[in-house]
Scaffold this motif. Sequence first.
Motif, PDB file in Angstrom:
ATOM      1  N   ASP A   9       0.911  -1.155  -0.108  1.00 45.74           N
ATOM      2  CA  ASP A   9       0.003  -0.044   0.038  1.00 45.74           C
ATOM      3  C   ASP A   9       0.843   1.364   0.062  1.00 45.74           C
ATOM      4  N   LYS A  10       1.906   1.220   0.737  1.00 41.89           N
ATOM      5  CA  LYS A  10       2.955   2.462   0.732  1.00 41.89           C
ATOM      6  C   LYS A  10       3.520   2.467  -0.485  1.00 41.89           C
ATOM      7  N   LYS A  12       2.121   1.585  -3.770  1.00 51.32           N
ATOM      8  CA  LYS A  12       1.114   2.137  -4.489  1.00 51.32           C
ATOM      9  C   LYS A  12       0.703   3.567  -4.101  1.00 51.32           C
ATOM     10  N   ALA A  13       1.004   4.145  -2.915  1.00 52.09           N
ATOM     11  CA  ALA A  13       0.657   5.464  -2.596  1.00 52.09           C
ATOM     12  C   ALA A  13       1.864   6.276  -3.163  1.00 52.09           C
ATOM     13  N   ARG A  18      -3.936   2.972  -7.285  1.00 53.27           N
ATOM     14  CA  ARG A  18      -4.984   2.642  -6.681  1.00 53.27           C
ATOM     15  C   ARG A  18      -4.591   1.785  -5.328  1.00 53.27           C
ATOM     16  N   ARG A  19      -5.192   2.353  -4.143  1.00 50.46           N
ATOM     17  CA  ARG A  19      -4.638   1.760  -2.746  1.00 50.46           C
ATOM     18  C   ARG A  19      -5.480   0.421  -2.080  1.00 50.46           C
ATOM     19  N   GLU A  22      -8.149   0.785   3.687  1.00 47.10           N
ATOM     20  CA  GLU A  22      -8.013   0.608   5.149  1.00 47.10           C
ATOM     21  C   GLU A  22      -8.589  -0.529   5.923  1.00 47.10           C
ATOM     22  N   HIS A  46       4.140   4.183   7.379  1.00 44.50           N
ATOM     23  CA  HIS A  46       3.122   4.262   6.492  1.00 44.50           C
ATOM     24  C   HIS A  46       1.939   4.171   7.572  1.00 44.50           C
TER      25      HIS A  46
END
Length: 96
Positions: A9-10, A12-13, A18-19, A22, A46
């Motif tokens: 996710d980090k 991708k961010a 696209r993340r 959460e 992150h």
Amino acid sequence: LAYGAMVLDKAKASRGLRRIPERTLLRLALVGGSAGTVLAQRMVRHKTRKEPFRSQLIRIIALQIVAIIALSIAMIVVELPEALWNSIVSLTRGGS
């Protein structure tokens, strides 16, 4: 798995992709990945200040600690550690 999801996710961010939701990250923490989630927070920096993610993760960890304590007390009360120990001793002595 939770650690890997947080690192992904980090990445991708930082690339604007696209993340991972959460909710998914928190579910991974809930099913046993809280240590991996916290480790990833520290190592890749992150979601360390992101609310409500941070507060929800703290609640999950608190719930897991309470569950571990409750299970430990339950095992002591019903003497499972002693029964387990007796079974191990019996097996090592050749008994069944």
